[in-house]
Design a protein around this motif. Structure first.
Motif, PDB file in Angstrom:
ATOM      1  N   GLU A  78       0.827  -1.207   0.000  1.00  0.00           N
ATOM      2  CA  GLU A  78       0.000   0.000   0.000  1.00  0.00           C
ATOM      3  C   GLU A  78       0.860   1.255   0.000  1.00  0.00           C
ATOM      4  N   VAL A  79       1.948   1.237   0.765  1.00  0.00           N
ATOM      5  CA  VAL A  79       2.836   2.396   0.798  1.00  0.00           C
ATOM      6  C   VAL A  79       3.538   2.567  -0.541  1.00  0.00           C
ATOM      7  N   LEU A  80       4.021   1.461  -1.116  1.00  0.00           N
ATOM      8  CA  LEU A  80       4.691   1.533  -2.412  1.00  0.00           C
ATOM      9  C   LEU A  80       3.740   1.965  -3.515  1.00  0.00           C
ATOM     10  N   GLY A  81       2.451   1.728  -3.331  1.00  0.00           N
ATOM     11  CA  GLY A  81       1.460   2.164  -4.302  1.00  0.00           C
ATOM     12  C   GLY A  81       1.062   3.612  -4.164  1.00  0.00           C
ATOM     13  N   GLY A  82       1.644   4.332  -3.205  1.00  0.00           N
ATOM     14  CA  GLY A  82       1.363   5.752  -3.058  1.00  0.00           C
ATOM     15  C   GLY A  82       0.079   6.057  -2.333  1.00  0.00           C
ATOM     16  N   ASN A  83      -0.366   5.169  -1.463  1.00  0.00           N
ATOM     17  CA  ASN A  83      -1.584   5.416  -0.695  1.00  0.00           C
ATOM     18  C   ASN A  83      -1.245   6.042   0.652  1.00  0.00           C
ATOM     19  N   GLN A  84      -1.986   7.072   1.026  1.00  0.00           N
ATOM     20  CA  GLN A  84      -1.820   7.728   2.324  1.00  0.00           C
ATOM     21  C   GLN A  84      -3.201   8.141   2.819  1.00  0.00           C
ATOM     22  N   LEU A  85      -3.819   7.264   3.583  1.00  0.00           N
ATOM     23  CA  LEU A  85      -5.191   7.475   4.024  1.00  0.00           C
ATOM     24  C   LEU A  85      -5.230   8.356   5.273  1.00  0.00           C
ATOM     25  N   ILE A  86      -6.037   9.412   5.201  1.00  0.00           N
ATOM     26  CA  ILE A  86      -6.196  10.372   6.298  1.00  0.00           C
ATOM     27  C   ILE A  86      -7.680  10.485   6.621  1.00  0.00           C
ATOM     28  N   ASP A  87      -7.998  10.491   7.895  1.00  0.00           N
ATOM     29  CA  ASP A  87      -9.391  10.611   8.335  1.00  0.00           C
ATOM     30  C   ASP A  87      -9.942  11.976   7.917  1.00  0.00           C
ATOM     31  N   SER A  88     -11.029  11.944   7.136  1.00  0.00           N
ATOM     32  CA  SER A  88     -11.643  13.203   6.697  1.00  0.00           C
ATOM     33  C   SER A  88     -12.371  13.912   7.834  1.00  0.00           C
ATOM     34  N   GLN A  89     -12.654  13.186   8.917  1.00  0.00           N
ATOM     35  CA  GLN A  89     -13.390  13.696  10.067  1.00  0.00           C
ATOM     36  C   GLN A  89     -14.794  14.183   9.691  1.00  0.00           C
ATOM     37  N   ILE A  90     -15.319  13.638   8.623  1.00  0.00           N
ATOM     38  CA  ILE A  90     -16.714  13.901   8.250  1.00  0.00           C
ATOM     39  C   ILE A  90     -17.603  12.953   9.056  1.00  0.00           C
ATOM     40  N   ASP A  91     -18.640  13.488   9.646  1.00  0.00           N
ATOM     41  CA  ASP A  91     -19.496  12.727  10.550  1.00  0.00           C
ATOM     42  C   ASP A  91     -20.439  11.829   9.746  1.00  0.00           C
ATOM     43  N   ILE A  92     -20.143  10.509   9.748  1.00  0.00           N
ATOM     44  CA  ILE A  92     -20.971   9.515   9.071  1.00  0.00           C
ATOM     45  C   ILE A  92     -21.227   8.384  10.044  1.00  0.00           C
ATOM     46  N   LYS A  93     -22.502   8.008  10.183  1.00  0.00           N
ATOM     47  CA  LYS A  93     -22.881   6.921  11.081  1.00  0.00           C
ATOM     48  C   LYS A  93     -23.657   5.871  10.312  1.00  0.00           C
ATOM     49  N   PHE A  94     -23.469   4.630  10.712  1.00  0.00           N
ATOM     50  CA  PHE A  94     -24.041   3.494   9.998  1.00  0.00           C
ATOM     51  C   PHE A  94     -25.568   3.571   9.989  1.00  0.00           C
ATOM     52  N   LYS A  95     -26.166   3.509   8.821  1.00  0.00           N
ATOM     53  CA  LYS A  95     -27.611   3.529   8.571  1.00  0.00           C
ATOM     54  C   LYS A  95     -28.273   4.855   8.941  1.00  0.00           C
ATOM     55  N   LYS A  96     -27.507   5.914   9.123  1.00  0.00           N
ATOM     56  CA  LYS A  96     -28.076   7.212   9.476  1.00  0.00           C
ATOM     57  C   LYS A  96     -27.922   8.163   8.289  1.00  0.00           C
ATOM     58  N   ASN A  97     -29.057   8.522   7.679  1.00  0.00           N
ATOM     59  CA  ASN A  97     -29.031   9.420   6.526  1.00  0.00           C
ATOM     60  C   ASN A  97     -28.689  10.842   6.947  1.00  0.00           C
ATOM     61  N   VAL A  98     -28.028  11.547   6.068  1.00  0.00           N
ATOM     62  CA  VAL A  98     -27.709  12.966   6.264  1.00  0.00           C
ATOM     63  C   VAL A  98     -28.189  13.710   5.029  1.00  0.00           C
ATOM     64  N   ASP A  99     -29.170  14.586   5.222  1.00  0.00           N
ATOM     65  CA  ASP A  99     -29.711  15.318   4.070  1.00  0.00           C
ATOM     66  C   ASP A  99     -28.670  16.250   3.455  1.00  0.00           C
ATOM     67  N   LYS A 100     -28.154  17.148   4.247  1.00  0.00           N
ATOM     68  CA  LYS A 100     -27.074  18.021   3.785  1.00  0.00           C
ATOM     69  C   LYS A 100     -26.435  18.633   5.011  1.00  0.00           C
ATOM     70  N   ASN A 101     -25.143  18.498   5.090  1.00  0.00           N
ATOM     71  CA  ASN A 101     -24.419  19.016   6.240  1.00  0.00           C
ATOM     72  C   ASN A 101     -23.183  19.751   5.735  1.00  0.00           C
ATOM     73  N   THR A 102     -22.779  20.767   6.481  1.00  0.00           N
ATOM     74  CA  THR A 102     -21.646  21.584   6.061  1.00  0.00           C
ATOM     75  C   THR A 102     -20.335  20.962   6.528  1.00  0.00           C
ATOM     76  N   ILE A 103     -19.373  20.895   5.623  1.00  0.00           N
ATOM     77  CA  ILE A 103     -18.022  20.443   5.969  1.00  0.00           C
ATOM     78  C   ILE A 103     -17.208  21.634   6.460  1.00  0.00           C
ATOM     79  N   CYS A 104     -17.220  22.716   5.666  1.00  0.00           N
ATOM     80  CA  CYS A 104     -16.503  23.931   6.037  1.00  0.00           C
ATOM     81  C   CYS A 104     -16.870  25.037   5.070  1.00  0.00           C
ATOM     82  N   GLU A 105     -16.427  26.226   5.375  1.00  0.00           N
ATOM     83  CA  GLU A 105     -16.548  27.372   4.470  1.00  0.00           C
ATOM     84  C   GLU A 105     -15.178  27.617   3.849  1.00  0.00           C
ATOM     85  N   LEU A 106     -15.114  27.497   2.528  1.00  0.00           N
ATOM     86  CA  LEU A 106     -13.839  27.622   1.816  1.00  0.00           C
ATOM     87  C   LEU A 106     -13.676  29.052   1.303  1.00  0.00           C
ATOM     88  N   GLU A 107     -12.740  29.782   1.897  1.00  0.00           N
ATOM     89  CA  GLU A 107     -12.457  31.158   1.481  1.00  0.00           C
ATOM     90  C   GLU A 107     -11.382  31.139   0.397  1.00  0.00           C
TER      91      GLU A 107
END
Length: 589
Positions: A78-107
């Motif tokens: 995985e490292v040799l393949g150039g993968n570097q997984l980082i937690d997006s910290q986006i709130d997702i829960k199993f079987k819980k729908n999210v209509d629309k939620n804000t991640i951030c305001e991009l200036e």
């Protein structure tokens, strides 16, 4: 020695298990309860047409949560393949729908606008992972018909669709909408939504959606294997018919009764071709150390390729990120005994005295070839700040595997080969004075024989090369390892047949330097593969830039060197058996 090797093998397996173990308890067994957090990992971003030109996802000015986000470190592959997984910290829960939620305001300031516009101009895509399932999307879109200030748009909303079956995640998909123009000073609200959908697809079949069945199982793929199989039948039949009938006539001259002395003397005086060089055919070849090293390394690569293909068929290694690479590294280390055994035995049979030099070259040939090419590519990747750059810690791990697993096994194999199969067993005694080699027509020279020898083996794998190249360079998951196994076996058989024919022609031309010629006759297959890679690069891809071009031809050169050494070793070993067989039944003295 054996206990040391065994201890390090156990240590290596434990280390790989540790490196590949996931960080999340739910992801370890892929089971979730309602309301359990599900991590969305961001991975990499880069130009779509340049698969190896990859960068950290946050190298672009995307929303980056404050604080230290968790990283998920995979195994060596995985490292040799150039993968570097980082937690997006986006709130997702199993079987819980999210209509629309804000991640951030991009200036957006001038720098961010420029970087995002450059990314959109180069068709940048990104990759996420959820429960080890990939999601892909493009950064934005280019509208050439709009004004220069508004033709670049950034997708600001991500819709994540997750299919589940019971407590398992089966499939994930990503769509994007709400495109907004990139204007300096504007503020863009980056949002996401999550929708959970029930499905009856089983967990065992969840990777099937990523497999392109119409492409890999196309009729032309089946036809190519059938065509190659017919080539094998034709070649083996041709070799058997020509060589056996020809040699049978030659053997008949030596099988006559002693009372037919006049006829025997007349036949001997009329001898020509391969029989005349019986006193030189087993003469020690030039550069014996190098020849034994490449033959030993090639025998190991052939075993490695066969072993990895079988493991891929049994274990479906294409499912795991970097599993093929990790398996190849481990298997290479554990099959190093073979290269030492073949090289040590061959070197000893030819009467070599510098067996330590031969052993060191055998153990380091393939690793140092890969290191030389990899060092150049790694320097380029570091200069571009790409994820394709290999971390120093990974280099240390690979070196430790070579130094404490591979090298001792080569040493052990050399000692065993030298003592068990290193006794000279030539059917004919080598004469003191070398026989002069007569001038022959151009098509019987070693160079021409070597160059033409690779045509038929390349023809037997030509179609499969297209599927392999397309898989590696065009984001397709190669999973038809059954096809690859058949093609590999066909390649071995065709290579041996062609090399035997080339060796026979060479000996008939009274040229006894068959060892290197048989090697290059088979190894020239790699030359045609490299020429095919030129055709594929310019006509089948849209790659561009110094970075991607370097990686394309660097990886291709590495592959072709390995293929050439593999085929060359197979060709030499087949010709060696053939030469010993034909000279065993003649009167050499």
């Amino acid at each position: 020695m054996l206990s040391t090797v065994r201890s390090f093998s156990i240590f290596l397996i434990f280390s790989l298990f540790f490196f590949t173990s996931p960080t999340s308890g739910s992801e370890s067994d892929h089971k979730y309860q309602a309301g359990d957090p599900v991590t969305l990992w961001v991975n990499k971003v880069g130009p779509y047409n340049n698969p190896q030109e990859i960068y950290n996802y946050y190298s672009l000015p995307f929303c980056h949560s404050s604080g230290n986000a968790a990283h998920k470190w995979g195994g060596l592959g995985e490292v040799l393949g150039g993968n570097q997984l980082i937690d997006s910290q986006i709130d997702i829960k199993f079987k819980k729908n999210v209509d629309k939620n804000t991640i951030c305001e991009l200036e957006l300031d001038a720098t961010k606008v420029k970087r995002l516009k450059d990314a959109i101009d180069n068709s940048y895509w990104f990759e996420f992972f959820m429960d080890d399932l990939p999601l892909w999307g493009f950064v934005g879109e280019l509208h050439p018909h709009r004004s220069p200030d508004n033709k670049h748009v950034l997708y600001t909303n991500k819709n994540i669709f997750v299919k589940y079956n019971g407590d398992h995640i089966i499939h994930v998909n990503l769509t994007q909408d709400s495109p907004k123009p990139l204007e300096e000073g504007s503020v863009l609200g980056m949002t996401y939504s999550v929708k959970w959908i029930s499905t009856d697809i089983s967990f065992a079949r969840r990777f099937d959606v990523y497999l392109d069945h119409p492409f890999f199982e196309h009729q032309i793929h089946w036809f190519s294997v059938f065509n190659s199989f017919m080539m094998v039948i034709f070649l083996t039949g041709l070799v058997s018919m020509i060589l056996i009938r020809t040699l049978r006539k030659d053997y008949a001259k030596y099988a006559r009764e002693d009372d037919d002395l006049e006829a025997l003397e007349r036949d001997v005086n009329e001898e020509s071709g391969w029989k005349l060089v019986h006193g030189d055919v087993f003469r020690t070849p030039q550069n014996l150390v190098l020849l034994t090293a490449v033959v030993g390394a090639g025998a190991q690569l052939a075993t490695l390729a066969l072993l990895v293909i079988i493991l891929a068929i049994i274990g479906m290694l294409y499912i795991g990120r970097g599993a093929i690479v990790t398996t190849s590294i481990v298997c290479y280390a554990l099959t190093s005994f073979i290269s030492g055994y073949v090289s040590g035995g061959m070197y000893s049979r030819y009467g070599g005295k510098k067996w330590v030099k031969s052993m060191i070259l055998t153990a380091s040939l393939i690793p140092f070839l890969c290191f030389g090419i990899g060092f150049i590519l790694n320097t380029i990747a570091i200069f571009y700040r790409s994820l394709a750059a290999i971390p120093f810690g990974t280099m240390v791990v690979i070196f430790v595997i070579w130094a404490f697993i591979s090298f001792p096994l080569v040493l052990l194999g050399t000692v065993v080969g030298k003592n068990w199969s290193g006794a000279p067993n030539n059917p004919c005694r080598v004469k003191t004075i070398p026989r002069p080699i007569p001038e022959k027509k151009w098509y019987l020279t070693p160079f021409v024989v070597s160059l033409l020898g690779g045509l038929l083996p390349f023809g037997s794998i030509f179609i499969e090369m297209y599927f392999v190249f397309t898989s590696f360079w065009n984001y397709k998951v190669y999973y038809v390892y059954g096809f690859m196994l058949l093609v590999f076996v066909i390649l071995i058989i065709v290579t041996i047949c062609v090399t035997i024919v080339g060796t026979y022609f060479l000996l008939n031309a009274e040229n006894y330097h068959w060892q290197w010629t048989s090697f290059f006759c088979a190894a020239s297959t790699a030359v045609y593969v490299f020429l095919y890679s030129l055709y594929y690069y310019y006509l089948k891809t849209k790659m561009s830039g110094f970075f991607q071009t370097s990686f394309y031809f660097g990886y291709t050169l590495m592959f072709c060197l390995g293929l050439g050494i593999l085929c060359g070793a197979v060709g030499y070993l087949g010709s060696n058996l053939f030469v010993r067989r034909i000279y065993r039944n003649i009167k050499c003295d």
